[in-house]
Design a protein around this motif. Structure first.
Motif, mmCIF file in Angstrom:
data_model
loop_
_atom_site.group_PDB
_atom_site.id
_atom_site.type_symbol
_atom_site.label_atom_id
_atom_site.label_comp_id
_atom_site.label_asym_id
_atom_site.label_seq_id
_atom_site.Cartn_x
_atom_site.Cartn_y
_atom_site.Cartn_z
ATOM 1 N N UNK A 32 31.660 -42.626 -8.432
ATOM 2 C CA UNK A 32 31.488 -40.634 -8.285
ATOM 3 C C UNK A 32 30.425 -41.421 -6.559
ATOM 4 N N UNK A 33 29.656 -42.461 -6.838
ATOM 5 C CA UNK A 33 28.946 -42.272 -5.152
ATOM 6 C C UNK A 33 29.535 -41.917 -3.833
ATOM 7 N N UNK A 34 29.263 -41.033 -3.318
ATOM 8 C CA UNK A 34 29.936 -41.650 -2.172
ATOM 9 C C UNK A 34 29.590 -42.870 -1.410
ATOM 10 N N UNK A 35 29.495 -43.036 0.043
ATOM 11 C CA UNK A 35 29.608 -44.012 0.340
ATOM 12 C C UNK A 35 29.555 -45.568 0.059
ATOM 13 N N UNK A 36 30.026 -45.906 -1.138
ATOM 14 C CA UNK A 36 30.803 -46.957 -1.755
ATOM 15 C C UNK A 36 31.118 -47.669 -1.053
ATOM 16 N N UNK A 37 32.622 -47.655 -0.257
ATOM 17 C CA UNK A 37 33.008 -48.548 0.376
ATOM 18 C C UNK A 37 32.325 -49.153 1.981
ATOM 19 N N UNK A 38 31.821 -50.146 2.680
ATOM 20 C CA UNK A 38 31.326 -50.103 3.493
ATOM 21 C C UNK A 38 31.392 -51.164 4.614
ATOM 22 N N UNK A 39 32.284 -51.635 4.442
ATOM 23 C CA UNK A 39 33.276 -53.088 5.576
ATOM 24 C C UNK A 39 34.402 -52.090 5.213
ATOM 25 N N UNK A 40 35.266 -52.609 6.374
ATOM 26 C CA UNK A 40 37.083 -52.684 6.565
ATOM 27 C C UNK A 40 37.554 -53.653 5.834
ATOM 28 N N UNK A 57 38.546 -48.381 4.436
ATOM 29 C CA UNK A 57 37.423 -48.106 5.090
ATOM 30 C C UNK A 57 36.258 -47.482 4.520
ATOM 31 N N UNK A 58 35.429 -47.455 5.213
ATOM 32 C CA UNK A 58 34.212 -46.527 5.192
ATOM 33 C C UNK A 58 34.265 -45.415 5.475
ATOM 34 N N UNK A 59 33.173 -44.361 4.626
ATOM 35 C CA UNK A 59 33.587 -43.069 5.214
ATOM 36 C C UNK A 59 32.846 -42.484 6.446
ATOM 37 N N UNK A 60 34.333 -42.006 7.378
ATOM 38 C CA UNK A 60 33.029 -41.514 8.452
ATOM 39 C C UNK A 60 31.941 -40.928 8.343
ATOM 40 N N UNK A 61 31.343 -41.142 9.162
ATOM 41 C CA UNK A 61 29.657 -40.125 8.930
ATOM 42 C C UNK A 61 29.444 -39.880 9.721
ATOM 43 N N UNK A 62 28.518 -38.984 10.583
ATOM 44 C CA UNK A 62 28.069 -38.325 11.483
ATOM 45 C C UNK A 62 26.148 -40.012 11.494
ATOM 46 N N UNK A 63 25.828 -40.154 12.319
ATOM 47 C CA UNK A 63 24.554 -40.982 12.426
ATOM 48 C C UNK A 63 24.518 -41.978 13.772
ATOM 49 N N UNK A 64 23.397 -41.869 14.387
ATOM 50 C CA UNK A 64 23.232 -42.796 15.630
ATOM 51 C C UNK A 64 23.736 -43.829 15.261
ATOM 52 N N UNK A 65 24.519 -44.923 16.686
ATOM 53 C CA UNK A 65 25.223 -46.249 16.727
ATOM 54 C C UNK A 65 23.921 -47.155 16.072
ATOM 55 N N UNK A 74 31.453 -46.948 13.423
ATOM 56 C CA UNK A 74 31.895 -48.402 14.103
ATOM 57 C C UNK A 74 32.950 -48.787 13.105
ATOM 58 N N UNK A 75 32.788 -49.515 12.105
ATOM 59 C CA UNK A 75 33.682 -50.506 11.416
ATOM 60 C C UNK A 75 34.921 -49.207 11.075
ATOM 61 N N UNK A 76 35.008 -47.928 10.974
ATOM 62 C CA UNK A 76 36.283 -47.128 10.494
ATOM 63 C C UNK A 76 36.876 -47.584 11.921
#
Length: 475
Positions: A32-40, A57-65, A74-76
């Motif tokens: 249930x915790x968001x952001x569990x997946x990080x790699x594709x 894929x990882x969850x699409x989030x806004x953030x600096x590169x 970027x992985x997504x």
């Protein structure tokens, strides 16, 4: 497979749950915790009569590169580029967010077929979110429940319409996954005197394990010459066990990246327990396991426990002293590391250890040569005739001790299996043979038959007593 499908969306909309549903196994970690997946993660999938490759894929989030969320994004986006079509998941129960709208614009510019999927539509409160999804301008959303398997027929039809029937039903060749058995079985040989040649054309499975932040993902990226896995200075970035296909000198290899393994007492959170469990499964499926040590702080207690775990699982271990580019007095440090390897890991005498740099790629060819050499030993088969000549010689040189005034006798020896090598010795009173003498036998076997660096199993078995049934009758 005929085509590839990427599953994208903001965190916690059910991407990994749908991935597991399409694959048919609980491969990706779900929480249930968001952001569990990080790699594709890529895997073969099936949806009724459709066969394709699916990318989690990882969850699409806004953030600096340079931030972790930016690198995940970027992985997504790389997965979107690699795919033939995209499943864009939104949460029908929660409704649209600003992130959904932002990444809908990104997908429109990607010029790839997109199927809008309204997940969690089994909820009574999902109707509002479903109709709100029309505002994204990506067509009619497909209502599904990835957790309960509802709406899969509609999803199949939407995929066929998006890629076209010619692509959807194109016959593709079998993928690497189909050619390699996920579970590694021990080999049995019918001919005891047959010593098969090592087949260097067969695909190999290698797991990369170690403590957090030892450089496992960086090492795999250097091997495949691609930023395939998410890396960074933060410890514990990898959570799932991710498989990557690679080819080294013409040989097909599947690499498994795993989450860092901390001491059991420190693993408290449910998510980390799931990540470690996923890594343990990768070890059991692998043939060779590369244990990555941080050369700047090597041979901590956890390093030794990881090696011992791999030995108990019967896998073929190789140590990689990573971050060698940060070491100054290299000859002195290397001599110290080799001495500690011999002294602290007596259960796998002769284990191969190579200094490398995952950052620069130094030492990787040497590492792979040692991996192949260890794999050969792990698959080694010795004929029964040779083993019994050796048994006669070694017991003559150092006879087994007398127990309670009665001499133990080792009669016959054969190799029961490989991967790892396992031997059976027929003897009198097997329970009375001391552990010290069994260790002597294993070490002598390892040295005389050139079998360094792999676990060796030895089982003592008592001979059948033809008069045992008569003794029972008298009683």
């Amino acid at each position: 497979m005929s085509f590839a499908v990427a599953i994208v969306g903001r965190p916690n909309v059910g991407k990994s749950t749908l991935f597991n549903r399409l694959v048919g196994h609980k491969i990706a970690i779900v929480d249930d915790q968001p952001g569990v997946t990080r790699d594709r993660r890529r895997h073969d999938a099936r949806l009724f009569d459709l066969e394709f490759e699916v990318i989690d894929t990882a969850g699409l989030e806004e953030g600096a590169a340079e931030t972790l969320s930016g690198r995940m994004r970027t992985q997504t986006l790389t997965a979107v580029e690699e795919a033939d079509m995209v499943l864009f998941l939104v949460d029908a129960k929660w409704g649209l967010t600003a992130d959904d709208k932002t990444f809908a614009d990104i997908l429109r510019r990607a010029d790839k077929p997109v199927v809008l999927v309204a997940n969690k539509s089994e909820s009574k409160d999902s109707d509002a979110g479903y109709y709100e999804a029309f505002r994204l301008g990506l067509g009619e959303p497909v209502p599904i429940s990835a957790e309960h398997g509802e709406g899969m027929t509609d999803l199949r039809q939407a995929i066929v319409e998006a890629v076209g029937e010619d692509v959807a039903y194109a016959e593709g060749g079998k993928t690497f996954e189909a050619r390699v058995n996920v579970t590694v079985h021990d080999d049995e040989f019918e001919d005891d005197d047959h010593e098969p040649e090592y087949d260097d054309s067969k695909p190999m499975q290698i797991a990369i394990v170690g403590r957090p932040n030892a450089g496992k993902s960086t090492l795999i990226n250097q091997m495949v010459q691609e930023e395939r896995l998410l890396t960074g200075p933060e410890a514990g970035i990898t959570r799932d066990s991710i498989s990557v296909d690679w080819e080294w000198q013409g040989r097909k290899i599947r690499l498994f990246d795993t989450a860092g393994m901390r001491r059991k007492a420190r693993v408290q959170e449910k998510l980390e327990k799931m990540s470690v469990g996923d890594g343990l499964r990768a070890i059991r499926f692998a043939e060779v396991v590369i244990i990555v040590f941080d050369a700047t702080i090597s041979f901590e207690k956890q390093d030794l426990q990881i090696v011992d775990l791999i030995a108990r699982e019967g896998r073929a271990p190789v140590i990689a002293f990573n971050k060698w580019d940060l070491i100054e007095n290299r000859q002195e440090v290397l001599a110290d590391l080799r001495e500690k390897t011999t002294r602290l890991l007596p259960q796998i005498r002769g284990i191969r250890a190579v200094p490398i740099s995952g950052q620069t790629g130094a030492g990787l060819d040497t590492l792979m040569k040692e991996v192949i050499a260890t794999h050969k030993v792990w698959n080694k088969r010795i004929s029964t005739a040779k083993l019994n000549r050796w048994l006669e010689m070694v017991t003559a040189h150092h006879p087994p001790p007398a127990v309670r005034g009665r001499r133990l006798k080792l009669k016959y020896m054969t190799q029961a299996k490989t991967r790892p090598p396992g031997f059976v010795i027929s003897c009198t009173r097997p329970d009375a043979v001391p552990d010290s003498y069994q260790r002597y036998m294993v070490n002598a076997l390892r040295e005389d038959f050139d079998m360094p660096g792999v676990p060796i199993r030895m089982m003592l078995r008592g001979g059948d007593n033809p008069f045992a049934h008569k003794a029972k009758r008298k009683n």
